[in-house]
Design an enzyme around this catalytic site. Structure first.
Site, PDB file in Angstrom:
ATOM      1  N   LYS A  95      -8.313  52.584 -41.708  1.00 46.37           N
ATOM      2  CA  LYS A  95      -7.582  53.816 -42.042  1.00 46.37           C
ATOM      3  C   LYS A  95      -6.154  53.545 -42.504  1.00 46.37           C
ATOM      4  O   LYS A  95      -5.344  54.457 -42.593  1.00 46.37           O
ATOM      5  CB  LYS A  95      -7.571  54.759 -40.833  1.00 46.37           C
ATOM      6  CG  LYS A  95      -8.968  55.191 -40.408  1.00 46.37           C
ATOM      7  CD  LYS A  95      -8.921  56.102 -39.195  1.00 46.37           C
ATOM      8  CE  LYS A  95     -10.337  56.506 -38.786  1.00 46.37           C
ATOM      9  NZ  LYS A  95     -10.344  57.361 -37.586  1.00 46.37           N
ATOM     10  N   ASN A 125     -11.731  34.553 -39.824  1.00 42.94           N
ATOM     11  CA  ASN A 125     -11.487  35.973 -40.050  1.00 42.94           C
ATOM     12  C   ASN A 125     -11.130  36.223 -41.524  1.00 42.94           C
ATOM     13  O   ASN A 125     -10.009  36.584 -41.861  1.00 42.94           O
ATOM     14  CB  ASN A 125     -10.385  36.467 -39.105  1.00 42.94           C
ATOM     15  CG  ASN A 125     -10.333  37.969 -39.034  1.00 42.94           C
ATOM     16  OD1 ASN A 125     -10.881  38.674 -39.880  1.00 42.94           O
ATOM     17  ND2 ASN A 125      -9.657  38.474 -38.017  1.00 42.94           N
ATOM     18  N   TYR A 132      -4.174  40.118 -45.683  1.00 39.74           N
ATOM     19  CA  TYR A 132      -2.810  39.596 -45.639  1.00 39.74           C
ATOM     20  C   TYR A 132      -2.371  39.067 -46.998  1.00 39.74           C
ATOM     21  O   TYR A 132      -1.241  39.297 -47.439  1.00 39.74           O
ATOM     22  CB  TYR A 132      -2.684  38.491 -44.584  1.00 39.74           C
ATOM     23  CG  TYR A 132      -2.975  38.939 -43.177  1.00 39.74           C
ATOM     24  CD1 TYR A 132      -2.590  40.191 -42.702  1.00 39.74           C
ATOM     25  CD2 TYR A 132      -3.663  38.098 -42.298  1.00 39.74           C
ATOM     26  CE1 TYR A 132      -2.865  40.588 -41.412  1.00 39.74           C
ATOM     27  CE2 TYR A 132      -3.936  38.497 -40.996  1.00 39.74           C
ATOM     28  CZ  TYR A 132      -3.540  39.738 -40.564  1.00 39.74           C
ATOM     29  OH  TYR A 132      -3.811  40.121 -39.275  1.00 39.74           O
TER      30      TYR A 132
END
Length: 160
Positions: A95, A125, A132
């Site tokens: 979100k 991950n 990022y």
């Protein structure tokens, strides 16, 4: 996102911090390593100020948390804000809250005269790594984290 705010955690919220730590550990497949207690959190975060904790809140209810602290760069003679952990409840992911928290911490870093804002990410991950990198963050190459803990730490500290 208008109903979501970020604020510093309070001492009486230490049990909530511990629950988020356990949620993060489950997500990272590291639940068996959690040894923290409410007392540890109260002592180290609120009494000794070793780290800061912020909550992401919807209608005052915590839905995520971040733990950060300051490191010091000798070459720059300035602090670095280090994000230790960040976690959002499963049902609240996707979100835009990750970007919201990172922007909040980036502003906090600048307000505290930091020249850097750093965090670690587990190699497996891939979604977070892509996220990022899309924000403009770059992985640090050429540095290998080292750790000494448990019996090795005790033995080393006691050597003559």
């Amino acid at each position: 996102m208008n109903d979501v705010t970020i604020s510093k955690a309070k001492r009486e919220e230490a049990p909530i911090i511990l629950e988020f730590i356990k949620g993060l550990a489950k997500y990272e497949r590291m639940r068996k390593y959690v040894k923290a207690s409410v007392e540890d959190i109260e002592r180290n975060i609120f009494d000794m100020n070793r780290a800061e904790v912020i909550f992401l809140r919807r209608d005052e209810k915590p839905i995520g948390f971040a733990v950060y602290f300051y490191k010091f760069s000798t070459f720059l003679a300035r602090p670095t804000l280090h994000l230790e952990d960040f976690f959002v409840s499963d049902e609240e992911r996707g979100k835009g809250y990750g970007k919201m928290v990172l922007k909040y911490l980036a502003k906090t870093a600048l307000e505290n005269h930091c020249l850097r804002f750093e965090w670690d990410c587990l190699e497996w991950n891939k979604p977070s790594i892509r996220f990022y990198e899309n924000l403009g963050a770059k992985p640090l190459r050429g540095w290998i984290p080292f750790r000494m803990d448990g019996e090795e730490l005790k033995k080393f500290a006691q050597e003559d």
